[in-house]
Design a protein around this motif. Structure first.
Motif, PDB file in Angstrom:
ATOM      1  N   ALA A 275       0.827  -1.210   0.000  1.00 49.05           N
ATOM      2  CA  ALA A 275       0.000   0.000   0.000  1.00 49.05           C
ATOM      3  C   ALA A 275       0.855   1.251   0.000  1.00 49.05           C
ATOM      4  CB  ALA A 275      -0.929  -0.014   1.217  1.00 49.05           C
ATOM      5  N   THR A 276       1.915   1.254   0.798  1.00 48.98           N
ATOM      6  CA  THR A 276       2.791   2.424   0.870  1.00 48.98           C
ATOM      7  C   THR A 276       3.457   2.693  -0.474  1.00 48.98           C
ATOM      8  OG1 THR A 276       3.214   1.949   3.212  1.00 48.98           O
ATOM      9  CG2 THR A 276       4.739   3.442   2.093  1.00 48.98           C
ATOM     10  N   ALA A 277       3.977   1.646  -1.091  1.00 47.80           N
ATOM     11  CA  ALA A 277       4.618   1.805  -2.399  1.00 47.80           C
ATOM     12  C   ALA A 277       3.605   2.187  -3.468  1.00 47.80           C
ATOM     13  CB  ALA A 277       5.335   0.517  -2.789  1.00 47.80           C
ATOM     14  N   ALA A 278       2.411   1.596  -3.396  1.00 50.12           N
ATOM     15  CA  ALA A 278       1.377   1.911  -4.380  1.00 50.12           C
ATOM     16  C   ALA A 278       0.947   3.364  -4.291  1.00 50.12           C
ATOM     17  CB  ALA A 278       0.178   0.990  -4.181  1.00 50.12           C
ATOM     18  N   LEU A 279       0.987   3.916  -3.103  1.00 48.91           N
ATOM     19  CA  LEU A 279       0.613   5.316  -2.915  1.00 48.91           C
ATOM     20  C   LEU A 279       1.755   6.251  -3.297  1.00 48.91           C
ATOM     21  CD1 LEU A 279      -1.532   7.316  -1.891  1.00 48.91           C
ATOM     22  CD2 LEU A 279      -0.543   7.058   0.398  1.00 48.91           C
ATOM     23  N   GLY A 280       2.983   5.890  -2.914  1.00 57.03           N
ATOM     24  CA  GLY A 280       4.098   6.810  -3.087  1.00 57.03           C
ATOM     25  C   GLY A 280       4.769   6.788  -4.446  1.00 57.03           C
ATOM     26  N   LEU A 281       4.948   5.607  -5.022  1.00 54.83           N
ATOM     27  CA  LEU A 281       5.705   5.529  -6.273  1.00 54.83           C
ATOM     28  C   LEU A 281       5.010   6.218  -7.448  1.00 54.83           C
ATOM     29  CD1 LEU A 281       7.377   1.988  -6.190  1.00 54.83           C
ATOM     30  CD2 LEU A 281       8.383   4.218  -5.723  1.00 54.83           C
ATOM     31  N   PRO A 282       3.676   6.113  -7.613  1.00 50.55           N
ATOM     32  CA  PRO A 282       3.063   6.868  -8.710  1.00 50.55           C
ATOM     33  C   PRO A 282       3.245   8.378  -8.575  1.00 50.55           C
ATOM     34  CG  PRO A 282       1.595   5.117  -8.012  1.00 50.55           C
ATOM     35  CD  PRO A 282       2.705   5.194  -6.996  1.00 50.55           C
ATOM     36  N   VAL A 283       3.268   8.879  -7.350  1.00 51.14           N
ATOM     37  CA  VAL A 283       3.499  10.312  -7.143  1.00 51.14           C
ATOM     38  C   VAL A 283       4.912  10.684  -7.606  1.00 51.14           C
ATOM     39  CG1 VAL A 283       3.642  12.151  -5.426  1.00 51.14           C
ATOM     40  CG2 VAL A 283       1.849  10.418  -5.241  1.00 51.14           C
ATOM     41  N   LEU A 284       5.895   9.871  -7.236  1.00 47.09           N
ATOM     42  CA  LEU A 284       7.269  10.119  -7.682  1.00 47.09           C
ATOM     43  C   LEU A 284       7.394   9.958  -9.192  1.00 47.09           C
ATOM     44  CD1 LEU A 284       9.204   8.225  -4.865  1.00 47.09           C
ATOM     45  CD2 LEU A 284       8.926  10.701  -5.104  1.00 47.09           C
ATOM     46  N   ALA A 285       6.714   8.945  -9.723  1.00 47.59           N
ATOM     47  CA  ALA A 285       6.793   8.692 -11.161  1.00 47.59           C
ATOM     48  C   ALA A 285       6.067   9.746 -11.980  1.00 47.59           C
ATOM     49  CB  ALA A 285       6.216   7.311 -11.475  1.00 47.59           C
ATOM     50  N   ALA A 286       5.186  10.528 -11.354  1.00 45.48           N
ATOM     51  CA  ALA A 286       4.427  11.555 -12.085  1.00 45.48           C
ATOM     52  C   ALA A 286       5.329  12.681 -12.584  1.00 45.48           C
ATOM     53  CB  ALA A 286       3.329  12.119 -11.185  1.00 45.48           C
ATOM     54  N   ARG A 287       6.556  12.764 -12.069  1.00 45.91           N
ATOM     55  CA  ARG A 287       7.469  13.820 -12.511  1.00 45.91           C
ATOM     56  C   ARG A 287       7.966  13.590 -13.933  1.00 45.91           C
ATOM     57  NH1 ARG A 287      11.099  13.910  -6.924  1.00 45.91           N
ATOM     58  NH2 ARG A 287       9.378  14.447  -5.512  1.00 45.91           N
ATOM     59  N   SER A 288       7.782  12.393 -14.446  1.00 42.47           N
ATOM     60  CA  SER A 288       8.221  12.078 -15.804  1.00 42.47           C
ATOM     61  C   SER A 288       7.151  11.242 -16.485  1.00 42.47           C
ATOM     62  CB  SER A 288       9.544  11.304 -15.772  1.00 42.47           C
ATOM     63  OG  SER A 288       9.848  10.773 -17.046  1.00 42.47           O
ATOM     64  N   SER A 289       7.047  11.392 -17.799  1.00 40.44           N
ATOM     65  CA  SER A 289       6.078  10.574 -18.536  1.00 40.44           C
ATOM     66  C   SER A 289       6.568   9.143 -18.715  1.00 40.44           C
ATOM     67  CB  SER A 289       5.803  11.194 -19.914  1.00 40.44           C
ATOM     68  OG  SER A 289       7.003  11.252 -20.682  1.00 40.44           O
ATOM     69  N   ASP A 290       7.854   8.907 -18.478  1.00 37.93           N
ATOM     70  CA  ASP A 290       8.415   7.568 -18.613  1.00 37.93           C
ATOM     71  C   ASP A 290       8.438   6.894 -17.241  1.00 37.93           C
ATOM     72  OD1 ASP A 290       9.733   5.258 -19.277  1.00 37.93           O
ATOM     73  OD2 ASP A 290      11.404   6.241 -20.310  1.00 37.93           O
ATOM     74  N   ARG A 291       7.567   5.929 -17.054  1.00 40.61           N
ATOM     75  CA  ARG A 291       7.460   5.259 -15.750  1.00 40.61           C
ATOM     76  C   ARG A 291       8.430   4.080 -15.617  1.00 40.61           C
ATOM     77  NH1 ARG A 291       3.751   9.385 -14.521  1.00 40.61           N
ATOM     78  NH2 ARG A 291       2.000   9.304 -15.972  1.00 40.61           N
ATOM     79  N   GLY A 330       4.073  -1.416  -5.735  1.00 45.22           N
ATOM     80  CA  GLY A 330       4.485  -0.336  -6.612  1.00 45.22           C
ATOM     81  C   GLY A 330       4.304  -0.683  -8.074  1.00 45.22           C
ATOM     82  N   CYS A 331       4.623  -1.922  -8.436  1.00 40.25           N
ATOM     83  CA  CYS A 331       4.496  -2.341  -9.834  1.00 40.25           C
ATOM     84  C   CYS A 331       3.027  -2.391 -10.247  1.00 40.25           C
ATOM     85  CB  CYS A 331       5.154  -3.701 -10.021  1.00 40.25           C
ATOM     86  SG  CYS A 331       5.498  -4.102 -11.749  1.00 40.25           S
ATOM     87  N   PHE A 332       2.168  -2.869  -9.368  1.00 38.38           N
ATOM     88  CA  PHE A 332       0.728  -2.898  -9.659  1.00 38.38           C
ATOM     89  C   PHE A 332       0.223  -1.496  -9.980  1.00 38.38           C
ATOM     90  CE2 PHE A 332      -3.622  -2.275  -8.282  1.00 38.38           C
ATOM     91  CZ  PHE A 332      -4.307  -3.352  -8.831  1.00 38.38           C
ATOM     92  N   ALA A 333       0.519  -0.547  -9.111  1.00 40.71           N
ATOM     93  CA  ALA A 333       0.027   0.818  -9.295  1.00 40.71           C
ATOM     94  C   ALA A 333       0.590   1.455 -10.554  1.00 40.71           C
ATOM     95  CB  ALA A 333       0.370   1.667  -8.068  1.00 40.71           C
ATOM     96  N   LEU A 334       1.881   1.253 -10.800  1.00 42.73           N
ATOM     97  CA  LEU A 334       2.505   1.873 -11.966  1.00 42.73           C
ATOM     98  C   LEU A 334       1.985   1.275 -13.267  1.00 42.73           C
ATOM     99  CD1 LEU A 334       6.148   2.146 -10.604  1.00 42.73           C
ATOM    100  CD2 LEU A 334       4.612   4.054 -11.120  1.00 42.73           C
ATOM    101  N   MET A 335       1.685  -0.015 -13.284  1.00 41.15           N
ATOM    102  CA  MET A 335       1.114  -0.611 -14.488  1.00 41.15           C
ATOM    103  C   MET A 335      -0.285  -0.070 -14.759  1.00 41.15           C
ATOM    104  SD  MET A 335       3.396  -2.371 -15.937  1.00 41.15           S
ATOM    105  CE  MET A 335       2.227  -2.760 -17.247  1.00 41.15           C
ATOM    106  N   MET A 336      -1.051   0.202 -13.708  1.00 40.28           N
ATOM    107  CA  MET A 336      -2.372   0.820 -13.886  1.00 40.28           C
ATOM    108  C   MET A 336      -2.221   2.212 -14.503  1.00 40.28           C
ATOM    109  SD  MET A 336      -4.840  -1.220 -12.546  1.00 40.28           S
ATOM    110  CE  MET A 336      -6.115  -0.316 -11.696  1.00 40.28           C
ATOM    111  N   VAL A 337      -1.239   2.961 -14.014  1.00 38.19           N
ATOM    112  CA  VAL A 337      -0.990   4.301 -14.551  1.00 38.19           C
ATOM    113  C   VAL A 337      -0.539   4.226 -16.011  1.00 38.19           C
ATOM    114  CG1 VAL A 337       0.450   6.366 -14.345  1.00 38.19           C
ATOM    115  CG2 VAL A 337      -0.477   5.290 -12.291  1.00 38.19           C
ATOM    116  N   VAL A 338       0.361   3.303 -16.316  1.00 33.91           N
ATOM    117  CA  VAL A 338       0.861   3.157 -17.685  1.00 33.91           C
ATOM    118  C   VAL A 338      -0.280   2.840 -18.649  1.00 33.91           C
ATOM    119  CG1 VAL A 338       2.240   1.665 -19.178  1.00 33.91           C
ATOM    120  CG2 VAL A 338       3.234   2.577 -17.085  1.00 33.91           C
ATOM    121  N   ALA A 339      -1.183   1.971 -18.254  1.00 35.23           N
ATOM    122  CA  ALA A 339      -2.326   1.650 -19.125  1.00 35.23           C
ATOM    123  C   ALA A 339      -3.175   2.889 -19.378  1.00 35.23           C
ATOM    124  CB  ALA A 339      -3.163   0.536 -18.504  1.00 35.23           C
ATOM    125  N   LEU A 340      -3.436   3.675 -18.339  1.00 38.55           N
ATOM    126  CA  LEU A 340      -4.233   4.887 -18.502  1.00 38.55           C
ATOM    127  C   LEU A 340      -3.488   5.946 -19.313  1.00 38.55           C
ATOM    128  CD1 LEU A 340      -5.791   5.200 -14.921  1.00 38.55           C
ATOM    129  CD2 LEU A 340      -6.932   4.412 -16.999  1.00 38.55           C
TER     130      LEU A 340
END
Length: 415
Positions: A275-291, A330-340
């Motif tokens: 949960a912590t990684a799922a919440l935090g990593l997408p926020v950090l990854a939002a600084r770049s379009s390349d996840r 973290g990977c779960f959340a980032l893959m959801m973001v990448v699909a969107l």
């Protein structure tokens, strides 16, 4: 940009950003406890019902497979029922599945409850990400992080509270059925909030706004895109790792002498790290379009986590659970973001997300069963953890293909 400041109220009125966040959390937190509570209680369930390890794997396999199939029908359900009715109907199914576990003294009843819960979860997971993208267009990454964190947080609650309930003297049936309560609480909140959101019906790729065309048009052209299948494979293999640890991490450590409660706590710690990684990593990854750099980090965490389970399972198990959980969540959340990220239209991005989840969860559902079979052949869980190591390596190869500069080309409509 904060979640609260960037959530855009809908034209219909008084849905505040804070209330929308509350509803997303209240709904999403119910999508995993029914699943994660089973593993730590597996020994007690097996003693009462006579279910073998392979049969117990179906309590994870069946709902995850239904999540996959249901995610594929989610766009049609959204078109026919609307977000409000579809999501609330899904919550009713989850509540019914959890409540019926009170009488779940046999394998057929438990399998039926797993099917009910899995079907309910499928529609929510297939519809809610698209609704989030439309309702929060300027904060998709942090909102999907919140969604993923609530998903994993619910898993932590299931893994921790149900074993504790047994320790307090509850029967295992009651310890599973108690997850009816948070679903019942979320239901009126979702009905209220979703009634204030005015969503257009899903539109086919390239269709003009307001055109009345079947939602299957989106599905048809998306299924012809190789990128859709790449996303399915990545999502499925990563969630296979999640399904594996949900089903077998607690029994694995129970075979090393751990108690039901302590092994449940370990799964809960892993889920909190998710949960912590799922919440935090997408926020950090939002600084770049390349996840991809962040996804690579999560895959490294998974390699370490599964490697330790194979070769040094008793060395720092809590720390390893944190590392593995961070990688999976973290990977779960980032893959959801990448699909969107792949499509600008919320309805089309939601359809792609639903397809990714559909194929992905069907693939992920096989992991607990495969590990059960490997355990039967070898007498150990080590072969299963090695299988998951191999899956992580495959995901690493596929993720290298997901350069954002290629999104438009990869998703260009045929013809």
């Amino acid at each position: 940009m904060s979640l609260s400041s960037s959530t855009t109220p809908t034209p219909r009125g008084t849905l505040t950003p804070a209330f929308w966040i509350l509803v997303v959390v209240a709904v999403t937190i119910n999508l995993r406890p029914f699943l994660t509570a089973v593993g730590p209680l597996g020994h007690a369930i097996g003693e009462t019902t006579g279910m073998t390890l392979s049969q117990l794997s179906w309590l994870t396999l069946l709902p995850m497979a239904l999540m996959g199939v249901g995610a594929w029908v989610a766009p049609s359900a959204l078109l026919r029922l609307g977000a409000r009715h579809a999501i609330c109907m899904s919550l009713v199914l989850i509540a019914a599945g959890c409540a019926l576990r009170w009488i779940g003294g046999s394998a057929p009843v438990l399998l039926a409850t797993a099917a009910l819960c899995g079907a309910g979860v499928a529609l929510v997971q297939g519809i809610l990400p698209g609704v989030i993208k439309r309702q929060s267009p300027h904060s998709v990454a942090p909102m999907m992080g919140l969604y993923s964190a609530a998903l994993m947080g619910g898993g932590a609650l299931g893994a921790q509270i149900s074993p504790l309930a047994m320790q307090w003297g509850w029967d295992w049936r009651a310890a599973l059925a108690l997850w009816t309560v948070p679903v019942v609480i979320a239901l009126p909140l979702a009905w209220n909030a979703l009634g204030r959101i005015q969503l257009p019906p899903p539109q086919p790729h390239g269709a003009r706004s307001g055109a009345q065309q079947p939602v299957t048009s989106d599905t048809q052209w998306l299924m012809r895109r190789p990128r859709t299948w790449v996303l399915m494979a990545c999502f499925g293999l990563v969630n296979g790792g999640y399904a594996a640890v949900v089903a077998w991490l607690a029994p694995f450590y129970q075979s090393h002498g751990w108690s039901v409660a302590s092994s449940g706590t370990l799964v809960a710690i892993l889920s909190i790290a998710q949960a912590t990684a799922a919440l935090g990593l997408p926020v950090l990854a939002a600084r770049s379009s390349d996840r991809r750099p962040w996804i690579a980090f999560t895959l490294l965490c998974q390699l370490v986590g599964f490697g330790v389970l194979v070769w040094r399972p008793d060395a720092f198990p809590t720390l390893n659970a944190i590392v593995l959980g961070a990688g999976l969540g973290g990977c779960f959340a980032l893959m959801m973001v990448v699909a969107l990220d792949h499509l600008p239209s919320p309805s089309q991005a939601g359809a792609l997300n639903a397809l990714m989840q559909g194929g992905g969860f069907i693939l992920a559902a096989t992991a607990p069963w495969v590990i059960a079979q490997l355990h039967g052949l070898t007498g150990s869980f080590a072969a299963g953890w090695l299988y998951q190591l191999g899956a992580v390596c495959v995901v690493g190869v596929l993720v290298a293909m997901l350069a954002p500069t290629g999104y438009a080309r990869a998703m260009r409509a045929p013809g």
